[in-house]
Design an enzyme around this catalytic site. Structure first.
Site, PDB file in Angstrom:
ATOM      1  N   CYS A 187      -4.520  12.391  12.932  1.00 34.94           N
ATOM      2  CA  CYS A 187      -5.011  11.019  12.871  1.00 34.94           C
ATOM      3  C   CYS A 187      -4.718  10.364  14.202  1.00 34.94           C
ATOM      4  O   CYS A 187      -4.058  10.944  15.057  1.00 34.94           O
ATOM      5  CB  CYS A 187      -4.409  10.260  11.702  1.00 34.94           C
ATOM      6  SG  CYS A 187      -2.825   9.571  12.035  1.00 34.94           S
ATOM      7  N   ILE A 228       8.905   6.968  16.358  1.00 37.46           N
ATOM      8  CA  ILE A 228       8.471   7.670  15.139  1.00 37.46           C
ATOM      9  C   ILE A 228       7.204   8.501  15.388  1.00 37.46           C
ATOM     10  O   ILE A 228       7.137   9.655  14.997  1.00 37.46           O
ATOM     11  CB  ILE A 228       8.202   6.667  13.985  1.00 37.46           C
ATOM     12  CG1 ILE A 228       9.388   5.710  13.797  1.00 37.46           C
ATOM     13  CG2 ILE A 228       7.874   7.410  12.683  1.00 37.46           C
ATOM     14  CD1 ILE A 228      10.646   6.306  13.256  1.00 37.46           C
ATOM     15  N   ARG A 254      -8.259  -0.484   5.160  1.00 39.46           N
ATOM     16  CA  ARG A 254      -7.384   0.489   4.514  1.00 39.46           C
ATOM     17  C   ARG A 254      -6.088  -0.171   4.048  1.00 39.46           C
ATOM     18  O   ARG A 254      -5.448   0.344   3.130  1.00 39.46           O
ATOM     19  CB  ARG A 254      -6.999   1.602   5.501  1.00 39.46           C
ATOM     20  CG  ARG A 254      -8.086   2.616   5.750  1.00 39.46           C
ATOM     21  CD  ARG A 254      -7.526   3.744   6.584  1.00 39.46           C
ATOM     22  NE  ARG A 254      -6.192   4.073   6.127  1.00 39.46           N
ATOM     23  CZ  ARG A 254      -5.143   4.302   6.920  1.00 39.46           C
ATOM     24  NH1 ARG A 254      -5.274   4.274   8.210  1.00 39.46           N
ATOM     25  NH2 ARG A 254      -3.964   4.587   6.405  1.00 39.46           N
ATOM     26  N   ARG A 258       0.790  14.321  13.289  1.00 38.98           N
ATOM     27  CA  ARG A 258       1.307  14.121  11.933  1.00 38.98           C
ATOM     28  C   ARG A 258       1.311  15.412  11.099  1.00 38.98           C
ATOM     29  O   ARG A 258       0.523  15.567  10.163  1.00 38.98           O
ATOM     30  CB  ARG A 258       0.552  12.990  11.220  1.00 38.98           C
ATOM     31  CG  ARG A 258       0.716  11.690  11.958  1.00 38.98           C
ATOM     32  CD  ARG A 258       0.080  10.528  11.260  1.00 38.98           C
ATOM     33  NE  ARG A 258       0.904   9.949  10.213  1.00 38.98           N
ATOM     34  CZ  ARG A 258       0.563   8.860   9.539  1.00 38.98           C
ATOM     35  NH1 ARG A 258      -0.556   8.256   9.786  1.00 38.98           N
ATOM     36  NH2 ARG A 258       1.358   8.398   8.602  1.00 38.98           N
ATOM     37  N   PRO A 259       2.219  16.324  11.423  1.00 38.51           N
ATOM     38  CA  PRO A 259       2.288  17.591  10.690  1.00 38.51           C
ATOM     39  C   PRO A 259       2.720  17.406   9.235  1.00 38.51           C
ATOM     40  O   PRO A 259       3.212  16.333   8.856  1.00 38.51           O
ATOM     41  CB  PRO A 259       3.343  18.393  11.459  1.00 38.51           C
ATOM     42  CG  PRO A 259       4.118  17.380  12.234  1.00 38.51           C
ATOM     43  CD  PRO A 259       3.235  16.214  12.461  1.00 38.51           C
ATOM     44  N   ILE A 260       2.563  18.463   8.437  1.00 41.92           N
ATOM     45  CA  ILE A 260       2.976  18.393   7.039  1.00 41.92           C
ATOM     46  C   ILE A 260       4.026  19.469   6.727  1.00 41.92           C
ATOM     47  O   ILE A 260       4.270  19.791   5.573  1.00 41.92           O
ATOM     48  CB  ILE A 260       1.783  18.526   6.068  1.00 41.92           C
ATOM     49  CG1 ILE A 260       0.912  19.718   6.459  1.00 41.92           C
ATOM     50  CG2 ILE A 260       0.944  17.284   6.009  1.00 41.92           C
ATOM     51  CD1 ILE A 260       0.616  20.586   5.314  1.00 41.92           C
ATOM     52  N   ASP A 261       4.632  20.015   7.805  1.00 39.89           N
ATOM     53  CA  ASP A 261       5.595  21.103   7.612  1.00 39.89           C
ATOM     54  C   ASP A 261       6.746  20.714   6.678  1.00 39.89           C
ATOM     55  O   ASP A 261       7.255  21.553   5.931  1.00 39.89           O
ATOM     56  CB  ASP A 261       6.136  21.573   8.974  1.00 39.89           C
ATOM     57  CG  ASP A 261       6.748  20.442   9.778  1.00 39.89           C
ATOM     58  OD1 ASP A 261       6.119  19.367   9.841  1.00 39.89           O
ATOM     59  OD2 ASP A 261       7.855  20.610  10.317  1.00 39.89           O
ATOM     60  N   LEU A 262       7.150  19.442   6.702  1.00 36.39           N
ATOM     61  CA  LEU A 262       8.291  19.052   5.862  1.00 36.39           C
ATOM     62  C   LEU A 262       7.898  19.015   4.377  1.00 36.39           C
ATOM     63  O   LEU A 262       8.714  19.318   3.507  1.00 36.39           O
ATOM     64  CB  LEU A 262       8.863  17.697   6.304  1.00 36.39           C
ATOM     65  CG  LEU A 262       9.373  17.668   7.752  1.00 36.39           C
ATOM     66  CD1 LEU A 262       9.839  16.273   8.127  1.00 36.39           C
ATOM     67  CD2 LEU A 262      10.511  18.674   7.941  1.00 36.39           C
ATOM     68  N   LYS A 307       0.834  -1.213   0.000  1.00 36.34           N
ATOM     69  CA  LYS A 307       0.000   0.000   0.000  1.00 36.34           C
ATOM     70  C   LYS A 307       0.865   1.257   0.000  1.00 36.34           C
ATOM     71  O   LYS A 307       0.622   2.196  -0.754  1.00 36.34           O
ATOM     72  CB  LYS A 307      -0.903  -0.001   1.236  1.00 36.34           C
ATOM     73  CG  LYS A 307      -1.560   1.330   1.525  1.00 36.34           C
ATOM     74  CD  LYS A 307      -2.375   1.303   2.799  1.00 36.34           C
ATOM     75  CE  LYS A 307      -1.622   1.608   4.067  1.00 36.34           C
ATOM     76  NZ  LYS A 307      -1.249   3.021   4.274  1.00 36.34           N
ATOM     77  N   ARG A 329      -4.560  10.635   4.984  1.00 34.79           N
ATOM     78  CA  ARG A 329      -3.421  11.540   5.137  1.00 34.79           C
ATOM     79  C   ARG A 329      -2.481  11.511   3.939  1.00 34.79           C
ATOM     80  O   ARG A 329      -1.931  12.524   3.532  1.00 34.79           O
ATOM     81  CB  ARG A 329      -2.634  11.105   6.368  1.00 34.79           C
ATOM     82  CG  ARG A 329      -2.601  12.099   7.447  1.00 34.79           C
ATOM     83  CD  ARG A 329      -1.493  11.768   8.382  1.00 34.79           C
ATOM     84  NE  ARG A 329      -0.222  12.221   7.863  1.00 34.79           N
ATOM     85  CZ  ARG A 329       0.212  13.463   7.933  1.00 34.79           C
ATOM     86  NH1 ARG A 329      -0.511  14.380   8.507  1.00 34.79           N
ATOM     87  NH2 ARG A 329       1.387  13.799   7.426  1.00 34.79           N
TER      88      ARG A 329
HETATM   89  C1  UD1 Z   1       4.659   6.678   6.136  1.00 37.51           C
HETATM   90  C2  UD1 Z   1       3.790   5.456   6.018  1.00 37.51           C
HETATM   91  C3  UD1 Z   1       3.346   4.992   7.407  1.00 37.51           C
HETATM   92  C4  UD1 Z   1       4.560   4.792   8.293  1.00 37.51           C
HETATM   93  C5  UD1 Z   1       5.458   6.014   8.301  1.00 37.51           C
HETATM   94  C6  UD1 Z   1       6.763   5.796   9.037  1.00 37.51           C
HETATM   95  C7  UD1 Z   1       2.716   5.823   3.887  1.00 37.51           C
HETATM   96  C8  UD1 Z   1       1.474   6.105   3.128  1.00 37.51           C
HETATM   97  N1  UD1 Z   1       2.623   5.782   5.227  1.00 37.51           N
HETATM   98  O1  UD1 Z   1       3.854   7.702   6.711  1.00 37.51           O
HETATM   99  O2  UD1 Z   1       2.642   3.762   7.259  1.00 37.51           O
HETATM  100  O3  UD1 Z   1       4.136   4.535   9.622  1.00 37.51           O
HETATM  101  O4  UD1 Z   1       5.789   6.391   6.950  1.00 37.51           O
HETATM  102  O5  UD1 Z   1       7.446   4.709   8.529  1.00 37.51           O
HETATM  103  O6  UD1 Z   1       3.760   5.590   3.322  1.00 37.51           O
HETATM  104  N2  UD1 Z   1       6.667  14.503  10.165  1.00 37.51           N
HETATM  105  C9  UD1 Z   1       6.770  15.840  10.431  1.00 37.51           C
HETATM  106  N3  UD1 Z   1       6.459  16.723   9.425  1.00 37.51           N
HETATM  107  C10 UD1 Z   1       6.080  16.305   8.174  1.00 37.51           C
HETATM  108  C11 UD1 Z   1       5.999  14.907   7.910  1.00 37.51           C
HETATM  109  C12 UD1 Z   1       6.304  14.043   8.927  1.00 37.51           C
HETATM  110  O7  UD1 Z   1       7.108  16.245  11.538  1.00 37.51           O
HETATM  111  O8  UD1 Z   1       5.826  17.150   7.315  1.00 37.51           O
HETATM  112  C13 UD1 Z   1       6.981  13.525  11.231  1.00 37.51           C
HETATM  113  C14 UD1 Z   1       5.801  12.610  11.583  1.00 37.51           C
HETATM  114  O9  UD1 Z   1       4.902  13.242  12.465  1.00 37.51           O
HETATM  115  C15 UD1 Z   1       6.520  11.443  12.210  1.00 37.51           C
HETATM  116  C16 UD1 Z   1       7.822  11.372  11.393  1.00 37.51           C
HETATM  117  O10 UD1 Z   1       7.954  12.636  10.744  1.00 37.51           O
HETATM  118  O11 UD1 Z   1       6.811  11.715  13.556  1.00 37.51           O
HETATM  119  C17 UD1 Z   1       7.851  10.300  10.346  1.00 37.51           C
HETATM  120  O12 UD1 Z   1       6.671  10.364   9.579  1.00 37.51           O
HETATM  121  P1  UD1 Z   1       6.673  10.040   8.015  1.00 37.51           P
HETATM  122  O13 UD1 Z   1       7.840   9.178   7.715  1.00 37.51           O
HETATM  123  O14 UD1 Z   1       6.529  11.312   7.269  1.00 37.51           O
HETATM  124  O15 UD1 Z   1       5.334   9.226   7.886  1.00 37.51           O
HETATM  125  P2  UD1 Z   1       4.350   9.212   6.659  1.00 37.51           P
HETATM  126  O16 UD1 Z   1       5.083   9.447   5.394  1.00 37.51           O
HETATM  127  O17 UD1 Z   1       3.160  10.045   6.966  1.00 37.51           O
END
Ligand code: UD1
Length: 425
Positions: free
Chosen positions: A123, A335, A405, A128-132, A30, A99
């Site tokens: 969630c 994580i 899902r 789970r921010p999107i700042d990055l 997925k 997400r």
């Molecule tokens: C992806 C996977 C999810 C998995 C996760 C970690 C998909 C669809 N989902 O989620 O199943 O559990 O990787 O292996 O591939 N973060 C920030 N800012 C951001 C983005 C992330 O602070 O803009 C933080 C998150 O809150 C978290 C960490 O980075 O603490 C890692 O998250 P991330 O690797 O981005 O997870 P996803 O890509 O959402």
């Protein structure tokens, strides 16, 4: 196919203590399928993806892309994509349900020169921010504003420009966003502290087959030289290492014997090492592994980490196994800040677990007992299924939306291995 239309009112009933034995084939991943499908916004003609799992999340991504104007022909696990996005605004109704919809932001911006994507919201497993993702877009030359719950990205006359993107932490999604947005940017992009998950590698390999120039694939430094366009390509999605790991635990927890096929065991190296240390026997071949267990598991403590570390997506399932271990285990989740939602439910089955922030101490009990439980997120639901498979008596698992899902044909696969499982209203 999973019956995910009525899953709000359905429950799964499992009668435990059956040894699972036999063979299963693992589906496509997925987490690889979702970003790969978003590439259809960049590859405008005859893009084929094979081995796509039929899941609520992949159906949702498909609907999101169709709504943006992409034509999709879905035949079993094979998808053919054609056409360019006709609008730059992603549907709020669809994005709010998943997400990972944020993955369309970069490709939409690269394709249309502008993108309007609703903020995906929080969630169960954390904020789970999107700042990055936003940092990526800005680094590559986008202007970003937030308005009425939308991220609005636009490009100036110069379009997307290569840049150095140095991630402060490892993010799978933001690395994928950076790759997808940079492949068509002018000049060179250097991504530092990139995620190395097999799903990221799969995305980069597919892009290179389509004419992109990405170097360092599989490492934490990616160098991308922008190209003018991408051409048609066919790609088979990598197999789902999290599904494979979940079935490996199903074998251990029921003291069963399962051959797990259609996998890449290398993607599971750390997990396999850990499972062996709990006393599970694992025989590995090129594309499969035989997992068997004849004793109560030994305790072994783990810390979740980005790949190649122990995956956070297998933490909940591993906790179910450690709940019946012969001793005490410590599990540290690094994580996500709120990924122990399965703990109180597992405790309803008789598990003895104490949590303190991101650590859980699990005092193994001899036996779990069937109970009524509620799944809170995707991996938590698999944790409860695993607990129920080992438990004495029948369990009733609610909250199937989450399960549907991410696990394709789960009931059929478990039934074929000898589990007593049924879904009903
Ligand atoms: C992806 C996977 C999810 C998995 C996760 C970690 C998909 C669809 N989902 O989620 O199943 O559990 O990787 O292996 O591939 N973060 C920030 N800012 C951001 C983005 C992330 O602070 O803009 C933080 C998150 O809150 C978290 C960490 O980075 O603490 C890692 O998250 P991330 O690797 O981005 O997870 P996803 O890509 O959402």
């Amino acid at each position: 196919m999973n019956s995910f239309n009525n899953n709000n009112i359905q429950k799964i009933f499992i009668t435990g203590e059956k040894k699972l034995t036999g063979n299963i084939n693992i589906s496509g991943a997925k987490n690889a399928a979702l970003p790969l499908m978003a590439l259809s916004l960049l590859i405008n003609k005859d893009f084929n993806l094979y081995n796509i799992p039929d899941l609520a999340d992949t159906r949702l991504m498909s609907n999101l892309l169709i709504d943006l104007g992409i034509e999709i022909n879905w035949q079993k696990g094979n998808l053919n994509f054609n056409g360019k996005p006709k609008k730059d605004e992603a549907s709020y109704e669809l994005v709010r349900q998943m997400r990972a919809s944020i993955l369309v932001l970069g490709p939409l911006l690269a394709s249309k020169g502008s993108a309007k994507v609703p903020l995906p919201g929080g969630c169960a497993i954390g904020s789970r921010p999107i700042d990055l993702h936003v940092m990526v877009m800005e680094a590559l030359g986008a202007n970003i504003i937030f308005d009425s719950g939308f991220i609005i990205a636009s490009l100036g006359n110069d379009g997307l420009k290569g840049a150095v993107i140095d991630f402060p932490l490892v993010s799978v999604g933001a690395t994928e966003s950076a790759i997808m947005t940079a492949v068509l940017a002018q000049g060179q992009t250097k991504i530092l502290n990139a995620a190395r998950e097999p799903e990221v590698t799969d995305l980069a390999n597919c892009l290179n087959k389509a004419g992109a120039d990405i170097k360092g694939i599989g490492t934490d430094i990616l160098i991308i030289n922008g190209v003018k366009e991408l051409h048609k390509v066919s790609h088979s999605v990598v197999s789902d290492r999290i599904e494979a790991g979940s079935f490996a635990i199903a074998s251990s927890i029921t003291m069963g014997n399962i051959e797990i096929n259609n996998i890449n065991p290398k993607d599971l190296t750390e997990f396999i090492n850990v499972l062996k240390l709990t006393g599970t026997k694992i025989e590995i071949s090129d594309n499969s592994m035989k997992v068997s267990c004849s004793n109560r598991p030994k305790p072994y403590s783990v810390v979740t980490n980005p790949y190649p570390g122990f995956p956070t997506d297998l933490q909940a399932q591993y906790m179910a196994l450690m709940a019946i271990a012969d001793g005490t285990t410590l599990i540290k989740e690094t994580i996500f800040e709120n990924r122990f939602m399965h703990v109180p439910e597992l405790m309803r089955m008789g598990a003895k677990i104490f949590t303190n922030h991101q650590e859980a101490e699990i005092y193994g009990v001899k036996k779990l007992k069937g109970a009524k439980v509620m799944a809170s997120d995707l991996r938590a639901s698999m944790c409860l299924i695993l607990g129920a498979l080992a438990a004495d008596g029948t369990s009733e698992i609610d909250g199937l939306y989450h399960l549907d899902r991410g696990y394709e044909n789960l009931e059929d696969k478990l039934t074929n291995l000898g589990a007593i499982i049924k879904r009903s209203n």
